[in-house]
Design a protein around this motif. Structure first.
Motif, PDB file in Angstrom:
ATOM      1  N   ASP A  10       0.836  -1.208   0.000  1.00  0.00           N
ATOM      2  CA  ASP A  10       0.000   0.000   0.000  1.00  0.00           C
ATOM      3  C   ASP A  10       0.870   1.256   0.000  1.00  0.00           C
ATOM      4  O   ASP A  10       0.687   2.146  -0.808  1.00  0.00           O
ATOM      5  CB  ASP A  10      -0.920   0.006   1.216  1.00  0.00           C
ATOM      6  CG  ASP A  10      -1.893   1.166   1.184  1.00  0.00           C
ATOM      7  OD1 ASP A  10      -2.921   1.041   0.491  1.00  0.00           O
ATOM      8  OD2 ASP A  10      -1.619   2.199   1.813  1.00  0.00           O
ATOM      9  N   HIS A  11       1.809   1.318   0.927  1.00  0.00           N
ATOM     10  CA  HIS A  11       2.739   2.455   0.946  1.00  0.00           C
ATOM     11  C   HIS A  11       3.998   2.109   1.727  1.00  0.00           C
ATOM     12  O   HIS A  11       4.041   1.131   2.462  1.00  0.00           O
ATOM     13  CB  HIS A  11       2.080   3.712   1.538  1.00  0.00           C
ATOM     14  CG  HIS A  11       1.681   3.597   2.988  1.00  0.00           C
ATOM     15  ND1 HIS A  11       0.423   3.194   3.379  1.00  0.00           N
ATOM     16  CD2 HIS A  11       2.366   3.832   4.129  1.00  0.00           C
ATOM     17  CE1 HIS A  11       0.364   3.192   4.708  1.00  0.00           C
ATOM     18  NE2 HIS A  11       1.525   3.571   5.199  1.00  0.00           N
ATOM     19  N   VAL A  12       5.017   2.918   1.515  1.00  0.00           N
ATOM     20  CA  VAL A  12       6.192   2.896   2.384  1.00  0.00           C
ATOM     21  C   VAL A  12       6.194   4.221   3.124  1.00  0.00           C
ATOM     22  O   VAL A  12       5.781   5.252   2.578  1.00  0.00           O
ATOM     23  CB  VAL A  12       7.523   2.706   1.615  1.00  0.00           C
ATOM     24  CG1 VAL A  12       7.562   1.362   0.928  1.00  0.00           C
ATOM     25  CG2 VAL A  12       7.749   3.818   0.616  1.00  0.00           C
ATOM     26  N   ILE A  57       4.033   6.901  -1.320  1.00  0.00           N
ATOM     27  CA  ILE A  57       5.084   7.240  -0.360  1.00  0.00           C
ATOM     28  C   ILE A  57       4.470   8.148   0.690  1.00  0.00           C
ATOM     29  O   ILE A  57       3.778   9.114   0.358  1.00  0.00           O
ATOM     30  CB  ILE A  57       6.274   7.942  -1.058  1.00  0.00           C
ATOM     31  CG1 ILE A  57       6.958   6.961  -2.021  1.00  0.00           C
ATOM     32  CG2 ILE A  57       7.272   8.460  -0.020  1.00  0.00           C
ATOM     33  CD1 ILE A  57       8.052   7.590  -2.856  1.00  0.00           C
ATOM     34  N   GLU A  58       4.707   7.805   1.957  1.00  0.00           N
ATOM     35  CA  GLU A  58       4.135   8.559   3.071  1.00  0.00           C
ATOM     36  C   GLU A  58       5.284   9.115   3.919  1.00  0.00           C
ATOM     37  O   GLU A  58       6.106   8.355   4.419  1.00  0.00           O
ATOM     38  CB  GLU A  58       3.262   7.596   3.903  1.00  0.00           C
ATOM     39  CG  GLU A  58       2.711   8.151   5.198  1.00  0.00           C
ATOM     40  CD  GLU A  58       1.974   7.075   6.008  1.00  0.00           C
ATOM     41  OE1 GLU A  58       0.746   7.020   5.921  1.00  0.00           O
ATOM     42  OE2 GLU A  58       2.634   6.277   6.698  1.00  0.00           O
ATOM     43  N   LEU A  59       5.335  10.422   4.029  1.00  0.00           N
ATOM     44  CA  LEU A  59       6.294  11.021   4.960  1.00  0.00           C
ATOM     45  C   LEU A  59       5.580  11.188   6.295  1.00  0.00           C
ATOM     46  O   LEU A  59       4.430  11.638   6.325  1.00  0.00           O
ATOM     47  CB  LEU A  59       6.759  12.391   4.445  1.00  0.00           C
ATOM     48  CG  LEU A  59       7.360  12.438   3.035  1.00  0.00           C
ATOM     49  CD1 LEU A  59       7.730  13.878   2.676  1.00  0.00           C
ATOM     50  CD2 LEU A  59       8.564  11.510   2.928  1.00  0.00           C
ATOM     51  N   HIS A  81      10.684   3.963   7.843  1.00  0.00           N
ATOM     52  CA  HIS A  81      10.065   3.669   9.142  1.00  0.00           C
ATOM     53  C   HIS A  81       9.232   2.403   9.091  1.00  0.00           C
ATOM     54  O   HIS A  81       9.315   1.565   9.959  1.00  0.00           O
ATOM     55  CB  HIS A  81       9.208   4.863   9.573  1.00  0.00           C
ATOM     56  CG  HIS A  81       8.577   4.682  10.918  1.00  0.00           C
ATOM     57  ND1 HIS A  81       7.289   4.244  11.078  1.00  0.00           N
ATOM     58  CD2 HIS A  81       9.077   4.860  12.162  1.00  0.00           C
ATOM     59  CE1 HIS A  81       7.020   4.167  12.373  1.00  0.00           C
ATOM     60  NE2 HIS A  81       8.079   4.540  13.053  1.00  0.00           N
ATOM     61  N   HIS A  82       8.398   2.266   8.086  1.00  0.00           N
ATOM     62  CA  HIS A  82       7.613   1.031   7.945  1.00  0.00           C
ATOM     63  C   HIS A  82       7.143   0.844   6.508  1.00  0.00           C
ATOM     64  O   HIS A  82       7.178   1.773   5.708  1.00  0.00           O
ATOM     65  CB  HIS A  82       6.410   1.010   8.902  1.00  0.00           C
ATOM     66  CG  HIS A  82       5.355   2.058   8.634  1.00  0.00           C
ATOM     67  ND1 HIS A  82       5.334   3.273   9.262  1.00  0.00           N
ATOM     68  CD2 HIS A  82       4.279   2.050   7.808  1.00  0.00           C
ATOM     69  CE1 HIS A  82       4.280   3.965   8.839  1.00  0.00           C
ATOM     70  NE2 HIS A  82       3.635   3.253   7.945  1.00  0.00           N
ATOM     71  N   ILE A  83       6.747  -0.392   6.223  1.00  0.00           N
ATOM     72  CA  ILE A  83       6.028  -0.643   4.978  1.00  0.00           C
ATOM     73  C   ILE A  83       4.589  -0.989   5.360  1.00  0.00           C
ATOM     74  O   ILE A  83       4.318  -1.358   6.508  1.00  0.00           O
ATOM     75  CB  ILE A  83       6.647  -1.785   4.141  1.00  0.00           C
ATOM     76  CG1 ILE A  83       6.544  -3.130   4.853  1.00  0.00           C
ATOM     77  CG2 ILE A  83       8.095  -1.472   3.792  1.00  0.00           C
ATOM     78  CD1 ILE A  83       6.830  -4.321   3.969  1.00  0.00           C
ATOM     79  N   THR A 131       5.939  -3.408  10.080  1.00  0.00           N
ATOM     80  CA  THR A 131       4.966  -3.602   9.010  1.00  0.00           C
ATOM     81  C   THR A 131       3.566  -3.231   9.488  1.00  0.00           C
ATOM     82  O   THR A 131       3.115  -3.669  10.532  1.00  0.00           O
ATOM     83  CB  THR A 131       4.990  -5.064   8.528  1.00  0.00           C
ATOM     84  OG1 THR A 131       6.314  -5.380   8.070  1.00  0.00           O
ATOM     85  CG2 THR A 131       4.008  -5.281   7.377  1.00  0.00           C
ATOM     86  N   GLU A 132       2.942  -2.376   8.700  1.00  0.00           N
ATOM     87  CA  GLU A 132       1.588  -1.933   8.985  1.00  0.00           C
ATOM     88  C   GLU A 132       0.631  -2.739   8.108  1.00  0.00           C
ATOM     89  O   GLU A 132       0.884  -2.887   6.909  1.00  0.00           O
ATOM     90  CB  GLU A 132       1.480  -0.434   8.659  1.00  0.00           C
ATOM     91  CG  GLU A 132       0.087   0.163   8.780  1.00  0.00           C
ATOM     92  CD  GLU A 132       0.057   1.633   8.334  1.00  0.00           C
ATOM     93  OE1 GLU A 132       1.092   2.154   7.885  1.00  0.00           O
ATOM     94  OE2 GLU A 132      -1.019   2.243   8.431  1.00  0.00           O
ATOM     95  N   LEU A 133      -0.402  -3.277   8.703  1.00  0.00           N
ATOM     96  CA  LEU A 133      -1.494  -3.876   7.924  1.00  0.00           C
ATOM     97  C   LEU A 133      -2.585  -2.822   7.836  1.00  0.00           C
ATOM     98  O   LEU A 133      -2.867  -2.131   8.810  1.00  0.00           O
ATOM     99  CB  LEU A 133      -2.028  -5.134   8.603  1.00  0.00           C
ATOM    100  CG  LEU A 133      -1.007  -6.242   8.870  1.00  0.00           C
ATOM    101  CD1 LEU A 133      -1.691  -7.419   9.557  1.00  0.00           C
ATOM    102  CD2 LEU A 133      -0.331  -6.698   7.594  1.00  0.00           C
TER     103      LEU A 133
HETATM  104 CO    CO Z   1       1.759   3.935   7.247  1.00  0.00          CO
END
Ligand code: CO
Length: 144
Positions: A10-12, A57-59, A81-83, A131-133
């Motif tokens: 979904d994003h990094v 991409i998420e800052l 930081h996470h995927i 890892t974020e779900l």
């Molecule tokens: Co996130």
């Protein structure tokens, strides 16, 4: 065993110290289009999203000093930081991970950016990557 029906990345997310400076860099240097800036009060972060749909991409920038992201920046500096992996049923995914002995940070989903339900899996239980779900709002059924 695999997680059921996982659409993919979904994003990094990249932790940054100064959101405005980082936004300018991603816009001017990489030429990416800023989609939105959002303050996620529950997570005490401000986020800037580049792109739409899968592979965004998420800052992320903390708004308080006693948060996980603030501690991450203090300890390791800016960086990945996470995927985030999109799932169809976050409750089923968490139950499956728990049954397999994965280290869950969140055993029940919480509210994330964009009205999604999210939960984090500890890096130690996910090959070194936080890892974020994420179950997007379109997949969240209204509770009866
Ligand atoms: Co996130």
């Amino acid at each position: 065993m695999m997680l059921p029906n996982v659409p993919g990345l979904d994003h990094v997310a990249i932790a940054v110290k100064d959101l405005e400076k980082a936004i300018a860099f991603y816009q001017d240097t990489y030429g990416l289009a800023l989609a939105e800036i959002e303050e996620v009060k529950e997570q005490q972060v401000r986020t800037a999203i580049f792109g739409h749909g899968m592979g965004r991409i998420e800052l992320i920038c903390p708004t308080a000093s006693d948060t996980g992201v603030a501690r991450f920046l203090e300890k390791r500096g800016e960086g990945l930081h996470h995927i985030c992996i999109e799932v169809d049923d976050i409750h089923a995914s968490l139950a499956r991970l728990k049954a397999q002995g994965a280290m869950l940070i969140d055993e029940t989903p919480k509210m994330g950016a964009g009205g999604a339900q999210i939960a984090f899996v500890h890096p130690k239980g996910s090959h070194g990557v936080l890892t974020e779900l994420r179950q997007g709002p379109s997949k969240i059924q209204a509770s009866p």
